[in-house]
Design a protein around this motif. Structure first.
Motif, short mmCIF file in Angstrom:
data_model
loop_
_atom_site.label_atom_id
_atom_site.label_comp_id
_atom_site.label_asym_id
_atom_site.label_seq_id
_atom_site.Cartn_x
_atom_site.Cartn_y
_atom_site.Cartn_z
N ILE A 48 -38.91 37.52 32.26
CA ILE A 48 -39.45 36.33 31.61
C ILE A 48 -39.84 36.69 30.18
O ILE A 48 -40.59 37.63 29.94
N ARG B 150 -40.34 33.90 27.66
CA ARG B 150 -41.08 32.78 27.06
C ARG B 150 -41.40 31.78 28.15
O ARG B 150 -40.91 31.89 29.28
N SER B 151 -42.22 30.79 27.83
CA SER B 151 -42.78 29.90 28.85
C SER B 151 -42.19 28.50 28.78
O SER B 151 -42.34 27.80 27.76
N TYR B 152 -41.54 28.09 29.84
CA TYR B 152 -41.06 26.71 29.98
C TYR B 152 -42.24 25.74 29.96
O TYR B 152 -42.18 24.69 29.32
N ASN B 153 -43.31 26.11 30.63
CA ASN B 153 -44.48 25.23 30.68
C ASN B 153 -45.07 25.03 29.29
O ASN B 153 -45.32 23.90 28.86
N ASP B 154 -45.29 26.12 28.58
CA ASP B 154 -45.97 26.04 27.28
C ASP B 154 -45.09 25.46 26.18
O ASP B 154 -45.59 24.75 25.30
N ASN C 19 -40.12 31.73 40.55
CA ASN C 19 -40.93 30.63 40.06
C ASN C 19 -40.34 29.32 40.55
O ASN C 19 -39.22 29.27 41.05
N GLU D 52 -36.48 30.50 30.12
CA GLU D 52 -37.54 31.51 30.14
C GLU D 52 -36.99 32.93 30.01
O GLU D 52 -37.62 33.79 29.39
#
Length: 304
Positions: A29, A31-35, A61, A126
């Motif tokens: 991972i 980077r963040s898909y959520n962020d 995830n 991600e």
């Protein structure tokens, strides 16, 4: 470079399940898909309809999948599909779709019903990857019985809309990592010898060879070249090993190759290819090039 130089697999042999697991365990991972994606989608809830059309459940995830729609769908308007992040590593495809949704979607809603799926492959986003965790390329998997969940879920969603599409714009990038990682990995997976292609220095389009609509493609190129440079063909008058049909445009057999732009019977289809590794480009320019491609496509249809 051939697959003997790739760290996974044996030359001349297709990967088995152990090789695919070895490949998966090497992915991290980054980077963040959520962020970076879901937060931007949530910011659009006041102006667009946000619909969850599925969820990817991988061992690493779970990823909810969202579509954005303009409000008040009107059967008297044409419907346009905009897709991004089929290849999750192609960053401006995701953020170009989101930027268009934020800045221009409501303006074009007067003329069109718009459907935007900004990040079809969030695990790929991600991990900065072309494939999904099963070492499947979603952009070669848009067909009935697709082995890629990412492709199957978005196809099912589009079908559930029960509307004909006038156009589909699929947002992509061609990166230097295509030659340094993804094409060698593909050759290793298939047990073949890899032949790298020349990475085009600039923006170009891939049209559907079965319905190329050259005037439509030309209109997009003319809009995008106000934002970023268009890729010249190589010494063989080709882009990525394919003959240039017109300046900045090549043709692929979309349905036969299982490409995302072939998922419907839309009249006007195109795949954008931004070059983020250009010495003269930056992330913002790449995003704006994607937005310009969408607006150029829509303006062409409006004015036709």
């Amino acid at each position: 470079m051939n697959n003997s130089t790739y760290p996974i697999g044996n030359p001349g042999e297709k990967w088995n399940n152990n090789h695919k697991l070895q490949w998966l365990e090497a992915q991290k991972i980054k980077r963040s898909y959520n962020d970076e994606v879901l937060t931007l989608i949530n910011e659009l809830k006041d102006t667009l309809i946000v619909e969850q059309y599925g969820e990817l459940n991988y061992a690493q995830n779970s990823y909810p999948l969202f579509a954005l729609k303009t409000q008040h769908f009107d059967k008297n308007k044409h419907t346009v599909l905009i897709t991004g992040g089929v290849h999750g590593y192609e960053t401006s495809g995701v953020h170009g779709a989101l930027r268009f949704a934020k800045t221009l979607a409501t303006q074009y809603a007067e003329k069109f019903n718009l459907v935007i799926t900004p990040c079809i492959s969030p695990w790929g986003y991600e991990t900065i990857n072309r494939w999904n965790p099963e070492a499947i390329d979603p952009n070669r998997s848009f067909y009935e019985g697709s082995p890629a969940q990412e492709s199957a879920l978005v196809m099912n969603y589009v079908q559930s809309l029960n509307t004909d599409l006038i156009a589909h714009i699929d947002l992509h990038e061609t990166t230097d990592s295509d030659n340094s990682e993804f094409r060698p990995a593909l050759a290793a997976r298939e047990g073949k010898v890899n032949t790298n292609w020349n990475i085009p220095d600039g923006f170009y389009l891939v049209a559907d060879s079965n319905k190329p609509e050259p005037a439509f493609q030309k209109a997009i190129i003319e809009c995008v070249e106000k934002v970023t440079h268009i890729a010249p063909s190589d010494e063989n008058k080709q882009l990525i090993g394919v003959p240039q049909e017109q300046f900045g445009v090549i043709n692929y057999a979309a349905k036969e190759l299982g490409l995302c732009m072939g998922l419907s019977d839309a009249t006007y289809v195109t795949t954008t290819e931004v070059y983020p590794d250009s010495a003269t480009a930056n992330p913002e320019e790449c995003i704006l090039a994607q937005v310009a491609a969408i607006s150029g496509a829509l303006d062409y249809i409006i004015n036709k």
